[in-house]
Scaffold this motif. Structure first.
Motif, PDB file in Angstrom:
ATOM      1  N   GLU A 156      40.506  12.940  16.320  1.00 42.96           N
ATOM      2  CA  GLU A 156      41.080  14.060  15.569  1.00 42.96           C
ATOM      3  C   GLU A 156      41.296  13.715  14.091  1.00 42.96           C
ATOM      4  N   ARG A 157      41.246  12.426  13.743  1.00 38.00           N
ATOM      5  CA  ARG A 157      41.431  11.992  12.350  1.00 38.00           C
ATOM      6  C   ARG A 157      40.105  11.628  11.678  1.00 38.00           C
ATOM      7  N   PHE A 158      39.000  11.686  12.403  1.00 40.95           N
ATOM      8  CA  PHE A 158      37.688  11.314  11.854  1.00 40.95           C
ATOM      9  C   PHE A 158      37.363  12.211  10.655  1.00 40.95           C
ATOM     10  N   GLY A 159      36.964  11.600   9.559  1.00 39.36           N
ATOM     11  CA  GLY A 159      36.618  12.329   8.352  1.00 39.36           C
ATOM     12  C   GLY A 159      37.783  12.525   7.403  1.00 39.36           C
ATOM     13  N   ARG A 160      39.003  12.358   7.883  1.00 40.85           N
ATOM     14  CA  ARG A 160      40.184  12.491   7.016  1.00 40.85           C
ATOM     15  C   ARG A 160      41.223  11.439   7.392  1.00 40.85           C
ATOM     16  N   HIS A 161      40.756  10.271   7.698  1.00 43.25           N
ATOM     17  CA  HIS A 161      41.630   9.186   8.132  1.00 43.25           C
ATOM     18  C   HIS A 161      42.066   8.324   6.953  1.00 43.25           C
ATOM     19  N   GLY A 162      43.168   7.626   7.158  1.00 40.10           N
ATOM     20  CA  GLY A 162      43.678   6.664   6.191  1.00 40.10           C
ATOM     21  C   GLY A 162      43.695   5.281   6.817  1.00 40.10           C
ATOM     22  N   LYS A 163      44.153   4.282   6.064  1.00 39.84           N
ATOM     23  CA  LYS A 163      44.204   2.904   6.569  1.00 39.84           C
ATOM     24  C   LYS A 163      45.048   2.782   7.831  1.00 39.84           C
ATOM     25  N   GLY A 164      46.095   3.593   7.941  1.00 37.52           N
ATOM     26  CA  GLY A 164      46.971   3.531   9.116  1.00 37.52           C
ATOM     27  C   GLY A 164      46.327   4.035  10.395  1.00 37.52           C
ATOM     28  N   ASP A 165      45.192   4.701  10.287  1.00 36.10           N
ATOM     29  CA  ASP A 165      44.497   5.229  11.468  1.00 36.10           C
ATOM     30  C   ASP A 165      43.472   4.255  12.041  1.00 36.10           C
ATOM     31  N   THR A 190      38.169   3.148  25.707  1.00 37.17           N
ATOM     32  CA  THR A 190      38.381   1.820  26.264  1.00 37.17           C
ATOM     33  C   THR A 190      38.911   1.938  27.680  1.00 37.17           C
ATOM     34  N   SER A 191      38.892   0.845  28.388  1.00 41.63           N
ATOM     35  CA  SER A 191      39.411   0.830  29.755  1.00 41.63           C
ATOM     36  C   SER A 191      40.930   0.875  29.779  1.00 41.63           C
ATOM     37  N   TYR A 192      41.577   0.718  28.625  1.00 38.68           N
ATOM     38  CA  TYR A 192      43.032   0.738  28.591  1.00 38.68           C
ATOM     39  C   TYR A 192      43.576   2.002  27.937  1.00 38.68           C
ATOM     40  N   GLY A 193      42.776   3.082  27.923  1.00 40.91           N
ATOM     41  CA  GLY A 193      43.275   4.398  27.550  1.00 40.91           C
ATOM     42  C   GLY A 193      43.258   4.771  26.084  1.00 40.91           C
ATOM     43  N   THR A 194      42.569   3.995  25.250  1.00 38.54           N
ATOM     44  CA  THR A 194      42.459   4.360  23.843  1.00 38.54           C
ATOM     45  C   THR A 194      41.011   4.718  23.544  1.00 38.54           C
ATOM     46  N   GLY A 195      40.762   5.121  22.348  1.00 35.94           N
ATOM     47  CA  GLY A 195      39.399   5.431  21.952  1.00 35.94           C
ATOM     48  C   GLY A 195      39.397   6.300  20.724  1.00 35.94           C
ATOM     49  N   GLY A 196      38.218   6.680  20.301  1.00 33.50           N
ATOM     50  CA  GLY A 196      38.079   7.509  19.122  1.00 33.50           C
ATOM     51  C   GLY A 196      36.651   7.519  18.648  1.00 33.50           C
ATOM     52  N   THR A 197      36.477   7.711  17.345  1.00 28.71           N
ATOM     53  CA  THR A 197      35.156   7.800  16.742  1.00 28.71           C
ATOM     54  C   THR A 197      34.917   6.576  15.867  1.00 28.71           C
ATOM     55  N   VAL A 198      33.777   5.942  16.067  1.00 28.56           N
ATOM     56  CA  VAL A 198      33.422   4.725  15.334  1.00 28.56           C
ATOM     57  C   VAL A 198      33.175   5.064  13.871  1.00 28.56           C
ATOM     58  N   ILE A 199      33.774   4.267  12.975  1.00 28.34           N
ATOM     59  CA  ILE A 199      33.508   4.422  11.540  1.00 28.34           C
ATOM     60  C   ILE A 199      32.808   3.196  10.956  1.00 28.34           C
ATOM     61  N   GLY A 200      32.745   2.115  11.717  1.00 28.90           N
ATOM     62  CA  GLY A 200      32.081   0.917  11.219  1.00 28.90           C
ATOM     63  C   GLY A 200      31.876  -0.119  12.295  1.00 28.90           C
ATOM     64  N   LEU A 201      30.989  -1.039  11.998  1.00 27.45           N
ATOM     65  CA  LEU A 201      30.686  -2.145  12.900  1.00 27.45           C
ATOM     66  C   LEU A 201      30.596  -3.397  12.046  1.00 27.45           C
ATOM     67  N   GLU A 202      31.276  -4.449  12.454  1.00 24.54           N
ATOM     68  CA  GLU A 202      31.270  -5.698  11.700  1.00 24.54           C
ATOM     69  C   GLU A 202      30.633  -6.788  12.548  1.00 24.54           C
ATOM     70  N   GLY A 203      29.856  -7.635  11.930  1.00 31.88           N
ATOM     71  CA  GLY A 203      29.229  -8.739  12.645  1.00 31.88           C
ATOM     72  C   GLY A 203      27.719  -8.664  12.527  1.00 31.88           C
ATOM     73  N   PRO A 204      27.042  -9.527  13.229  1.00 31.24           N
ATOM     74  CA  PRO A 204      27.567 -10.389  14.270  1.00 31.24           C
ATOM     75  C   PRO A 204      28.282 -11.621  13.701  1.00 31.24           C
ATOM     76  N   PHE A 205      29.329 -12.004  14.411  1.00 34.67           N
ATOM     77  CA  PHE A 205      30.029 -13.257  14.169  1.00 34.67           C
ATOM     78  C   PHE A 205      29.576 -14.200  15.271  1.00 34.67           C
ATOM     79  N   VAL A 206      29.538 -15.483  15.005  1.00 38.82           N
ATOM     80  CA  VAL A 206      29.078 -16.439  16.014  1.00 38.82           C
ATOM     81  C   VAL A 206      30.187 -17.442  16.301  1.00 38.82           C
ATOM     82  N   HIS A 207      30.534 -17.557  17.588  1.00 33.68           N
ATOM     83  CA  HIS A 207      31.481 -18.582  18.043  1.00 33.68           C
ATOM     84  C   HIS A 207      30.667 -19.707  18.670  1.00 33.68           C
ATOM     85  N   VAL A 208      30.943 -20.928  18.269  1.00 31.38           N
ATOM     86  CA  VAL A 208      30.278 -22.089  18.849  1.00 31.38           C
ATOM     87  C   VAL A 208      31.249 -22.731  19.833  1.00 31.38           C
ATOM     88  N   ALA A 209      30.883 -22.720  21.113  1.00 27.93           N
ATOM     89  CA  ALA A 209      31.727 -23.277  22.177  1.00 27.93           C
ATOM     90  C   ALA A 209      31.712 -24.802  22.111  1.00 27.93           C
TER      91      ALA A 209
END
Length: 114
Positions: A91-100, A55-74
């Motif tokens: 570093e936790r990919f493959g052995r992660h828990g809910k807290g990760d 991310t542009s704010y210094g975090t990141g990792g490995t994707v484990i899922g994608l949710e959506g699409p969700f639709v917002h109606v303006a």
């Protein structure tokens, strides 16, 4: 320092929505959102489990899922589809828990990037 309090019933918030979440909570919604161009690949076409992201704010990792699409109606009736990316520290990919688990919400693809 500015203190923000929850508006009383019937009172309009004194700040603009800067996210779909804030708009759905009742903040005044100017309806200016980024969106994927017609015919361009969306987030689901670009991001898959196992993709390494940052991310542009210094975090990141490995994707484990994608949710959506969700639709917002303006307020003007326009529909804005968006996704949520779920990731864990690499570093936790493959052995992660809910807290990760981490989420990037309201994602759209712009110019082939998310």
């Amino acid at each position: 320092m500015r203190i923000r309090r929850k508006p009383r019933p019937g009172e309009q918030p004194n700040y603009l929505a800067h996210s779909l979440y804030a708009a759905e909570l009742g903040a005044p919604d100017p309806g200016h959102y980024r969106s994927t161009a017609p015919g361009a690949p969306d987030v689901a076409a670009l991001v898959h489990p196992g993709t390494v992201i940052r991310t542009s704010y210094g975090t990141g990792g490995t994707v484990i899922g994608l949710e959506g699409p969700f639709v917002h109606v303006a307020p003007d009736g326009s529909e804005y589809p968006h996704f949520t990316i779920v990731y864990v520290p690499s570093e936790r990919f493959g052995r992660h828990g809910k807290g990760d688990l981490n989420w990037i919400n309201e994602c759209v693809a712009v110019d082939g990037l998310t």
